[in-house]
Motif scaffolding. Structure first.
Motif, short mmCIF file in Angstrom:
data_model
loop_
_atom_site.label_atom_id
_atom_site.label_comp_id
_atom_site.label_asym_id
_atom_site.label_seq_id
_atom_site.Cartn_x
_atom_site.Cartn_y
_atom_site.Cartn_z
N HIS A 255 50.87 59.90 2.18
CA HIS A 255 51.51 61.04 2.85
C HIS A 255 53.03 61.01 2.64
N TYR A 256 53.64 59.84 2.85
CA TYR A 256 55.10 59.75 2.71
C TYR A 256 55.53 59.88 1.24
N THR A 257 54.69 59.39 0.33
CA THR A 257 55.01 59.54 -1.09
C THR A 257 54.98 61.01 -1.49
N GLY A 275 65.93 58.68 2.85
CA GLY A 275 66.05 57.44 3.62
C GLY A 275 65.11 57.40 4.81
N ALA A 276 64.98 58.53 5.51
CA ALA A 276 64.08 58.58 6.67
C ALA A 276 62.64 58.35 6.25
N LEU A 277 62.25 58.90 5.11
CA LEU A 277 60.89 58.67 4.62
C LEU A 277 60.69 57.21 4.21
N MET A 278 61.74 56.60 3.66
CA MET A 278 61.68 55.16 3.35
C MET A 278 61.39 54.36 4.62
N ASN A 279 62.07 54.74 5.71
CA ASN A 279 61.87 54.01 6.97
C ASN A 279 60.43 54.14 7.46
N GLU A 280 59.87 55.34 7.36
CA GLU A 280 58.48 55.53 7.80
C GLU A 280 57.53 54.74 6.91
N HIS A 281 57.81 54.72 5.63
CA HIS A 281 56.99 53.96 4.69
C HIS A 281 57.06 52.47 5.04
N HIS A 282 58.25 51.98 5.36
CA HIS A 282 58.40 50.56 5.67
C HIS A 282 57.62 50.18 6.94
N VAL A 283 57.61 51.05 7.93
CA VAL A 283 56.87 50.76 9.17
C VAL A 283 55.39 50.50 8.85
N VAL A 284 54.84 51.27 7.93
CA VAL A 284 53.44 51.07 7.54
C VAL A 284 53.26 49.71 6.85
N LEU A 285 54.17 49.40 5.94
CA LEU A 285 54.08 48.12 5.24
C LEU A 285 54.25 46.94 6.19
N ARG A 286 55.11 47.11 7.18
CA ARG A 286 55.38 46.03 8.14
C ARG A 286 54.27 45.89 9.18
N ASP A 287 53.85 47.00 9.77
CA ASP A 287 52.98 46.94 10.94
C ASP A 287 51.50 47.00 10.61
N LEU A 288 51.14 47.66 9.51
CA LEU A 288 49.73 47.78 9.15
C LEU A 288 49.33 46.77 8.08
N LEU A 289 50.09 46.72 7.00
CA LEU A 289 49.77 45.75 5.95
C LEU A 289 50.37 44.38 6.21
N LYS A 290 51.37 44.33 7.08
CA LYS A 290 51.96 43.06 7.55
C LYS A 290 52.45 42.19 6.38
N ALA A 311 65.63 51.98 4.55
CA ALA A 311 65.43 50.69 3.88
C ALA A 311 63.96 50.31 3.98
N LYS A 312 63.47 49.63 2.95
CA LYS A 312 62.08 49.20 2.95
C LYS A 312 61.90 47.97 2.08
N ILE A 313 60.87 47.22 2.36
CA ILE A 313 60.50 46.10 1.50
C ILE A 313 59.98 46.65 0.19
N VAL A 314 60.11 45.86 -0.87
CA VAL A 314 59.71 46.30 -2.20
C VAL A 314 58.63 45.36 -2.74
#
Length: 358
Positions: A255-257, A275-290, A311-314
């Protein structure tokens, strides 16, 4: 026979981490850190490969066929793959490899090395198909992922080989489209914690595919590429709690992509929205995929507190690096904040035009 210089950049994933191996699209870009391969002809019938940065010397006979491959030996697998396309080495080279892409940081130093090597080989010895950025990228993907049976996707090789900012549709038929050549305000922050790749991707991919398979048992016409975020609740009712996060992550990241692609197609980029979409993407990577670790989380928070838009993890995660979207001209305080938060390196990057012979 003459000296050949092959350059291949690193890459950063802007949107779509852990998506390409599911057949979902990715937005990535080549960045201004690179691997440089310099090859000088010799009369020894050998490739003498001097990897200066890691103090390793590799010697390969030019007629070596490699019936068996050692794990992650991409020098060997690419030679084996390229022979099938008519690239037959017939002379030796002394090869020097240097680079400024941090190793094991999530910005694809190994794939950049592989693409630089492949580009050298096809330019030195020829190949049956036309040499294009897409061909070089395909050879990289076949050599690294398919030949070794690894769980990764196509993003690294195509973003490095084609260069610029690309939207990669990983479905069949596959397509890689350049959607931009410039993105000011990009920063890379390197955590210094080695990323995990093979095991982590394998686990996440396996769980995601299992979740999708379970959904298809109940909805035979389910198409992950067409699923919408509003349908999540309906589907999650059919999944065990263990698999729900992996399915939810796939839907949300897609969805964010898709929303980010709309932004990149506009004539003037809105960096705040990206940038805001990056932040939402990062929340998924952090909280769901951990896939984050405390230092990555601290770096993300520091960048945002210093004024970054996003900002997001890569990459695969478990360490590695982050990408930051900042207001152009405001990179310096964010770089300082990242270093203060524990990053071993932090620097502004620009978009690179991709793998090339210099």
């Amino acid at each position: 026979m003459k000296e050949i210089i092959s350059i291949a950049p690193g890459r950063t994933c802007l949107f779509g981490d852990h998506q390409d191996y599911l057949g979902l699209p990715v937005i990535a870009c080549a960045i201004s850190r690179s691997i440089k391969l310099t090859a000088v002809p010799n009369d020894a019938g050998l490739f003498k490969i001097n990897m200066i940065d890691i103090d390793q010397l590799r010697i390969i006979p030019i007629d070596q066929l490699y019936d068996n491959l050692a794990p992650r030996d991409y020098f060997a697998s690419s030679l084996r793959v390229l022979r099938r396309y008519g690239c037959i080495p017939n002379s030796g080279y002394d090869i020097t490899i240097t680079g400024n892409i941090p190793i094991n940081s999530g910005t694809s130093s190994s794939s950049a090395l592989l693409v630089a090597w492949i580009n050298f080989l096809v330019n030195a010895f020829g190949v049956d198909p036309e040499i294009t950025p897409e061909f070089i990228s395909k050879m990289g993907y076949l050599s690294e992922v398919v030949e070794h049976g690894e769980p990764g996707g196509m993003m690294d090789h195509y973003s490095i080989g084609v260069g610029n900012i690309v939207h990669i549709d990983t479905r069949d038929p596959f397509s890689c489209t350049v959607i931009g050549t410039e993105l000011n305000g990009l920063i890379t922050g390197v955590s210094g914690i080695p990323k995990e790749t093979i095991g982590l991707i394998g686990d996440l991919k396996g769980n995601a595919l299992m979740a999708i398979s379970t959904i298809k048992e109940h909805f035979p016409d389910f198409d992950l590429n067409k699923a919408e975020i509003n349908d999540l609740d309906k589907y999650l009712n059919y999944l065990p709690d263990r698999l729900s996060p992996f399915f939810e992550a796939a839907i949300k990241n897609h969805h964010y992509t898709k929303k980010a692609l709309i932004e990149f197609q506009k004539p003037i980029l809105d960096l705040k929205k990206i940038g805001a979409l990056m932040n939402e993407h990062h929340v998924v990577l952090r909280d769901l995929l951990k896939i984050t670790v405390p230092r990555i989380d601290a770096m993300i928070n520091a960048a945002l507190n210093a004024g970054a838009y996003g900002a997001k993890i890569v990459g695969s995660g478990g360490g590695g690096s982050i990408v930051v979207m900042a207001e152009p001209g405001n990179e310096a305080p964010i770089v300082k904040a990242l270093l203060d938060a524990g990053a071993i390196e932090a620097y502004a990057v620009t978009v690179d035009p991709g793998s090339r012979i210099q």
